[in-house]
Design a protein around this motif. Structure first.
Motif, mmCIF file in Angstrom:
data_model
loop_
_atom_site.group_PDB
_atom_site.id
_atom_site.type_symbol
_atom_site.label_atom_id
_atom_site.label_comp_id
_atom_site.label_asym_id
_atom_site.label_seq_id
_atom_site.Cartn_x
_atom_site.Cartn_y
_atom_site.Cartn_z
ATOM 1 N N MET A 147 1.221 9.381 -5.679
ATOM 2 C CA MET A 147 1.727 10.736 -5.509
ATOM 3 C C MET A 147 2.638 11.344 -6.616
ATOM 4 O O MET A 147 2.390 12.485 -7.041
ATOM 5 C CB MET A 147 2.352 10.989 -4.147
ATOM 6 N N LEU A 148 3.411 10.619 -7.207
ATOM 7 C CA LEU A 148 4.051 10.849 -8.400
ATOM 8 C C LEU A 148 3.438 11.034 -9.638
ATOM 9 O O LEU A 148 3.690 11.860 -10.099
ATOM 10 C CB LEU A 148 4.834 9.516 -8.582
ATOM 11 N N GLN A 195 1.984 14.451 -9.119
ATOM 12 C CA GLN A 195 2.679 15.545 -9.271
ATOM 13 C C GLN A 195 3.266 15.683 -10.413
ATOM 14 O O GLN A 195 3.746 16.917 -10.787
ATOM 15 C CB GLN A 195 3.946 15.172 -8.397
ATOM 16 N N TRP A 229 0.863 -1.187 -0.105
ATOM 17 C CA TRP A 229 -0.077 0.062 0.073
ATOM 18 C C TRP A 229 0.953 1.197 -0.015
ATOM 19 O O TRP A 229 0.430 2.304 -0.391
ATOM 20 C CB TRP A 229 -0.795 0.033 1.245
ATOM 21 N N ILE A 230 2.136 1.237 0.824
ATOM 22 C CA ILE A 230 2.758 2.393 0.751
ATOM 23 C C ILE A 230 3.230 2.503 -0.721
ATOM 24 O O ILE A 230 3.429 3.741 -1.387
ATOM 25 C CB ILE A 230 4.181 2.176 1.552
ATOM 26 N N LEU A 231 3.876 1.673 -1.565
ATOM 27 C CA LEU A 231 4.193 1.632 -3.150
ATOM 28 C C LEU A 231 2.955 2.139 -3.684
ATOM 29 O O LEU A 231 3.245 3.054 -4.619
ATOM 30 C CB LEU A 231 4.587 0.218 -3.371
ATOM 31 N N VAL A 272 0.596 4.361 -2.660
ATOM 32 C CA VAL A 272 0.389 5.672 -2.309
ATOM 33 C C VAL A 272 1.727 6.504 -3.271
ATOM 34 O O VAL A 272 1.337 7.777 -3.671
ATOM 35 C CB VAL A 272 0.590 5.984 -0.999
ATOM 36 N N VAL A 273 2.775 6.126 -3.039
ATOM 37 C CA VAL A 273 4.080 6.741 -3.553
ATOM 38 C C VAL A 273 3.768 6.645 -5.202
ATOM 39 O O VAL A 273 4.160 7.833 -5.771
ATOM 40 C CB VAL A 273 5.459 5.965 -3.211
ATOM 41 N N VAL A 274 3.400 5.777 -5.821
ATOM 42 C CA VAL A 274 3.096 5.879 -7.199
ATOM 43 C C VAL A 274 1.932 7.004 -7.631
ATOM 44 O O VAL A 274 2.034 7.789 -8.610
ATOM 45 C CB VAL A 274 2.768 4.409 -7.737
#
Length: 48
Positions: A40-41, A44, A32-34, A36-38
């Motif tokens: 956000m990227l 952005q 799930w952290i992965l 969220v990071v994707v």
């Protein structure tokens, strides 16, 4: 097939992958952290 090979327990070959007895919650949290990071990227960079 001989009698000894018929009664011998079958062993699974280990291929070096993840172990089956590891904590599943850690795997889910990292996944799930992965996600969220994707996400956000992508936002952005304006790709969505």
């Amino acid at each position: 097939m001989t009698a000894s090979s018929a009664t011998a327990p079958r062993l699974r070959a280990r291929t070096g992958g993840p172990k089956d007895d590891g904590p599943k919650i850690v795997e889910h949290v990292v996944g799930w952290i992965l996600v969220v990071v994707v996400a956000m990227l992508v936002t952005q960079l304006g790709l969505l």
